[in-house]
Design an enzyme around this catalytic site. Structure first.
Site, PDB file in Angstrom:
ATOM      1  N   ASP A 102     -45.056   3.862   8.492  1.00  0.00           N
ATOM      2  CA  ASP A 102     -44.777   2.627   7.953  1.00  0.00           C
ATOM      3  C   ASP A 102     -44.997   2.947   6.574  1.00  0.00           C
ATOM      4  OD1 ASP A 102     -44.453   1.623  10.647  1.00  0.00           O
ATOM      5  OD2 ASP A 102     -45.709  -0.278  10.121  1.00  0.00           O
ATOM      6  N   HIS A 154     -47.028   9.794  12.332  1.00  0.00           N
ATOM      7  CA  HIS A 154     -46.510  10.261  13.569  1.00  0.00           C
ATOM      8  C   HIS A 154     -45.489  11.166  13.491  1.00  0.00           C
ATOM      9  CE1 HIS A 154     -47.939   6.736  16.189  1.00  0.00           C
ATOM     10  NE2 HIS A 154     -48.255   6.379  15.125  1.00  0.00           N
ATOM     11  N   SER A 182     -52.509   6.333   1.721  1.00  0.00           N
ATOM     12  CA  SER A 182     -51.904   7.474   0.756  1.00  0.00           C
ATOM     13  C   SER A 182     -50.284   7.554   0.912  1.00  0.00           C
ATOM     14  CB  SER A 182     -52.528   8.631   0.638  1.00  0.00           C
ATOM     15  OG  SER A 182     -52.396   9.453  -0.349  1.00  0.00           O
TER      16      SER A 182
END
EC number: 4.1.1.65
Length: 288
Positions: free
Chosen positions: A90, A147, A254
């Site tokens: 995200d 991921h 980050s």
């Protein structure tokens, strides 16, 4: 004046000491106080706790437990198709596009070299010349697990010590060579789309960068570049990760940078600067 002051402070602040302090505080289990901090943070950053695996704030005994919360399995479907790569996290697209020979765009008026980003690994840098890149910024309220964009076999991992400048859009536009200066963990995978790099970039108050196979990579922060090489597929105990599978996480935020080799993938047209993306959405595809 205020702009110059914000930039100057980033150079003057004790970045690593503040980061260690933030990591210590985020791991503290302070009962009622921890719950209040989590609730204020979630409200301020508009965190959708209903997407989390545990939807009650009381389920998190420390701020870090909340920050690295897992999501329910149904809220981030992974785009199907063997020729499809997916967004690894995200976040917000900071920059994306073609690597200009060995130059990657950081922000308007700023670029940095592949070799600098990849800690002087010149042969590795050459693999990505004229390839594609995507830089994804994870804001404080985002889901902070990272991921896999596609199936991959881990080839090597490089820990690079460095500065801990903030990495939001303002500092990307004003701190030269930001991503090549900051602490980072470089993960190199062999994939059906050629060599892929997935780089987790640290920042101010990022308490830790962890990977699925090694745990906290930066926990000792020895100040030296460290490199690990892993078995090939077909060898004993290779590390194989599937598309959409978790590979790492940030404790306090980050940026993720993906590098792809030339002429192997076409990035999705919706990857515009500033666009909001979600894990599992289409990142790109292999041309037929």
């Amino acid at each position: 004046m205020l702009k110059k002051l914000k930039i100057k402070l980033q150079y003057l602040l004790p970045q690593h000491a503040l980061t260690r302090l933030a990591g210590w505080a985020a791991n503290k289990k302070a009962g009622w106080l921890t719950q209040q901090v989590i609730k204020i943070f979630a409200s301020y950053y508009r965190v959708n706790i209903k997407e989390a695996q545990y939807t009650e704030f009381s389920a998190y005994s420390s701020f870090n437990e909340f920050f690295i919360r897992s999501l329910r399995s149904d809220v981030r479907p992974i785009a199907a198709g063997d020729n499809i790569l997916v967004q690894p996290a995200d976040g917000t697209i900071s920059e994306s596009g073609r690597i200009d020979k060995d130059k990657i765009l950081q922000a308007k008026g700023h670029d940095y070299s592949l070799e600098a980003l990849l800690a002087g690994q010149s042969l590795l840098a050459k693999e990505f010349e004229n390839g594609q890149f995507v830089t994804t910024y994870l804001a404080p309220g985002d889901y902070h697990r990272v991921h896999m964009p596609c199936d991959g076999v881990l080839r090597e991992m490089i820990y690079v010590p460095g500065s801990l400048f903030s990495v939001n859009a303002f500092f990307a536009e004003n701190v030269p060579y930001l991503f090549a200066r900051n602490e980072r963990v470089i993960c190199i995978f062999n994939t059906a789309f050629g060599t892929m790099a997935q780089i987790l970039v640290g920042a101010m108050i990022v308490g830790s960068i962890e990977t699925l196979w090694s745990g906290p990579v930066d926990s000792q922060r020895k100040g030296i570049i460290q490199r690990w090489v892993y078995p090939d597929e077909g060898s004993e105990a290779p590390i194989i990760l599937k598309k959409g599978e978790e590979m790492g996480l940030f404790k306090l935020g980050s940026t993720v940078i993906n590098l792809f080799v030339s002429n192997k993938i076409k990035l999705a047209s919706h990857l515009q600067n500033g666009s909001i993306t979600r894990l599992g959405e289409i990142l790109g595809e292999a041309p037929h």
